[in-house]
Design a protein around this motif. Structure first.
Motif, short mmCIF file in Angstrom:
data_model
loop_
_atom_site.label_atom_id
_atom_site.label_comp_id
_atom_site.label_asym_id
_atom_site.label_seq_id
_atom_site.Cartn_x
_atom_site.Cartn_y
_atom_site.Cartn_z
N ASP A 22 0.83 -1.20 0.00
CA ASP A 22 0.00 0.00 0.00
C ASP A 22 0.87 1.25 0.00
O ASP A 22 0.36 2.36 -0.07
CB ASP A 22 -0.96 0.03 1.19
N GLN A 23 2.18 1.07 0.09
CA GLN A 23 3.10 2.19 0.05
C GLN A 23 4.33 1.77 -0.76
O GLN A 23 4.92 0.72 -0.52
CB GLN A 23 3.51 2.62 1.45
N ILE A 24 4.70 2.61 -1.73
CA ILE A 24 5.84 2.34 -2.60
C ILE A 24 6.76 3.56 -2.54
O ILE A 24 6.31 4.69 -2.70
CB ILE A 24 5.40 2.08 -4.05
N ILE A 25 8.03 3.32 -2.28
CA ILE A 25 9.02 4.39 -2.23
C ILE A 25 9.89 4.32 -3.49
O ILE A 25 10.37 3.24 -3.85
CB ILE A 25 9.91 4.27 -0.98
N ILE A 42 0.57 10.63 -4.70
CA ILE A 42 1.97 10.54 -5.09
C ILE A 42 2.66 11.76 -4.51
O ILE A 42 2.26 12.89 -4.78
CB ILE A 42 2.13 10.51 -6.62
N SER A 43 3.67 11.54 -3.68
CA SER A 43 4.33 12.64 -2.98
C SER A 43 5.78 12.77 -3.41
O SER A 43 6.50 11.76 -3.49
CB SER A 43 4.28 12.43 -1.46
N LYS A 44 6.18 14.00 -3.69
CA LYS A 44 7.60 14.28 -3.91
C LYS A 44 8.14 14.77 -2.57
O LYS A 44 7.74 15.81 -2.07
CB LYS A 44 7.77 15.34 -5.00
N TYR A 45 9.04 13.99 -1.99
CA TYR A 45 9.55 14.32 -0.67
C TYR A 45 10.66 15.36 -0.75
O TYR A 45 11.50 15.33 -1.65
CB TYR A 45 10.08 13.07 0.02
N ALA A 62 18.34 14.44 -8.17
CA ALA A 62 17.85 13.23 -7.51
C ALA A 62 16.61 13.55 -6.67
O ALA A 62 16.56 14.56 -5.99
CB ALA A 62 18.94 12.63 -6.62
N ALA A 63 15.63 12.67 -6.76
CA ALA A 63 14.37 12.92 -6.09
C ALA A 63 13.91 11.66 -5.36
O ALA A 63 14.27 10.54 -5.73
CB ALA A 63 13.30 13.35 -7.09
N ASN A 64 13.13 11.86 -4.33
CA ASN A 64 12.52 10.77 -3.59
C ASN A 64 11.00 10.94 -3.66
O ASN A 64 10.48 12.02 -3.37
CB ASN A 64 12.97 10.77 -2.13
N PHE A 65 10.33 9.87 -4.04
CA PHE A 65 8.87 9.90 -4.16
C PHE A 65 8.26 8.79 -3.32
O PHE A 65 8.88 7.76 -3.07
CB PHE A 65 8.45 9.70 -5.62
N GLY A 66 7.03 9.03 -2.92
CA GLY A 66 6.26 8.01 -2.24
C GLY A 66 4.89 7.87 -2.89
O GLY A 66 4.28 8.87 -3.27
N ILE A 67 4.44 6.64 -3.05
CA ILE A 67 3.12 6.36 -3.60
C ILE A 67 2.31 5.67 -2.52
O ILE A 67 2.73 4.63 -2.00
CB ILE A 67 3.20 5.48 -4.86
N CYS A 73 4.52 8.31 -11.66
CA CYS A 73 5.51 8.96 -10.79
C CYS A 73 6.72 9.41 -11.59
O CYS A 73 7.23 10.52 -11.39
CB CYS A 73 5.91 7.98 -9.68
N PHE A 74 7.18 8.57 -12.51
CA PHE A 74 8.31 8.95 -13.37
C PHE A 74 7.95 10.16 -14.24
O PHE A 74 8.75 11.08 -14.42
CB PHE A 74 8.73 7.79 -14.26
N LEU A 75 6.74 10.16 -14.78
CA LEU A 75 6.29 11.28 -15.62
C LEU A 75 6.24 12.57 -14.82
O LEU A 75 6.72 13.62 -15.28
CB LEU A 75 4.92 10.96 -16.20
N ILE A 76 5.68 12.52 -13.62
CA ILE A 76 5.59 13.70 -12.76
C ILE A 76 6.99 14.21 -12.40
O ILE A 76 7.25 15.42 -12.39
CB ILE A 76 4.78 13.38 -11.50
N ASP A 77 7.91 13.29 -12.14
CA ASP A 77 9.29 13.68 -11.80
C ASP A 77 9.90 14.50 -12.92
O ASP A 77 10.44 15.59 -12.70
CB ASP A 77 10.11 12.43 -11.52
#
Length: 263
Positions: free
Chosen positions: A57-60, A210-213, A225-230, A248-252
């Motif tokens: 339920d959570q993907i980093i 989808i969060s960009k940390y 470099a970016a860190n995302f959470g889904i 997530c890749f597209l948003i990045d």
């Protein structure tokens, strides 16, 4: 009496929702007109390599820092580690495209991202053609295709025209609308996280994000470099979870590719 902030209530839901829980707290479940995004599949019918996604339920998603990019300032092929909520690597993703695309078409560049499991088997392929990234070109906006296994299309992410907000639609393999992704008016993180909410088609209920940390001042200034959470319901169709990784890749690349975007 002070009014309650709906956004705060949504965030509270996710704060109380522990990874691995079977579902959202019952008192906080939104009433939805459809459950098209839910699809319970027996393990033997899942696309090869996506079985583990059914438990998450959570993907980093953690983008690896390239030394050459830091020293020379040149754009290199992006590499990502895809992890579970415990930080254990589940998949590895690597971007493929030409040097010209990366350095001259950076935010809108075409790419193929190949996602492999820990045995090196390719389980997901993400294809993005070169398209526009402006509300002035509504007929040629961003689109992304996700395959799993490679060669079998499971869905798409399509940008929707909107003069103010970043909006996307997740489509299944038949190009039927399944979910919406809606971002904030300002995607600059300003020393904080940026959330893109995952909503039902009527945009009334939020089922994930989808969060960009925020990665820190030094990291955001000197690297891309970016860190995302889904965060999604655990019973979300694994094909949709794979499409969410592609989204997530597209948003990045669309909003956080430039190193100063994190400020």
């Amino acid at each position: 009496m002070a009014s309650q902030d709906p956004q705060g209530q949504i965030n509270k839901i996710f704060q109380d929702y522990l990874p691995g829980s079977p579902d959202l707290p019952s008192q906080s479940k939104p009433i939805e007109p459809t459950k098209a995004w839910k699809h319970v599949q027996p393990p033997h019918s899942l696309p090869p390599g996506l079985e583990y996604l059914s438990q998450l339920d959570q993907i980093i998603i953690h983008q690896q820092v390239e030394l050459l990019e830091v020293i020379l300032g040149t754009e290199t092929c992006s590499k990502y580690e895809i992890k579970n909520h415990l930080g254990q690597r589940v998949y590895f993703a690597m971007e493929e495209n030409g040097c010209f695309d990366r350095n001259f078409c950076s935010p809108i560049r075409s790419f193929t991202i190949r996602i492999t499991d820990n045995t090196g088997r390719e389980v997901i392929t993400v294809n993005r053609p070169l398209r526009c990234n402006s509300c002035w070109f509504p007929c040629y906006m961003q689109e992304l295709e996700v395959q799993s296994p490679p060669g079998t299309i499971v869905g798409y992410v399509v940008q929707n025209w909107d003069p103010l907000l970043p909006k996307f639609t997740i489509l299944n393999e038949s190009k039927e609308d399944v979910l919406k992704i809606i971002g904030p008016y300002a995607t600059c993180s300003c020393f904080g996280d940026v959330d893109f909410e995952v909503k039902t088609l009527n945009e009334m209920s939020t089922i994930g994000k989808i969060s960009k940390y925020w990665s820190g001042f030094v990291n955001n200034v000197f690297t891309n470099a970016a860190n995302f959470g889904i965060q999604v319901p655990v019973d979300l169709d694994v094909k949709i979870k794979a499409i969410m990784i592609g989204a997530c890749f597209l948003i990045d690349l669309m909003f956080f590719e430039n190193s100063l975007d994190g400020l």
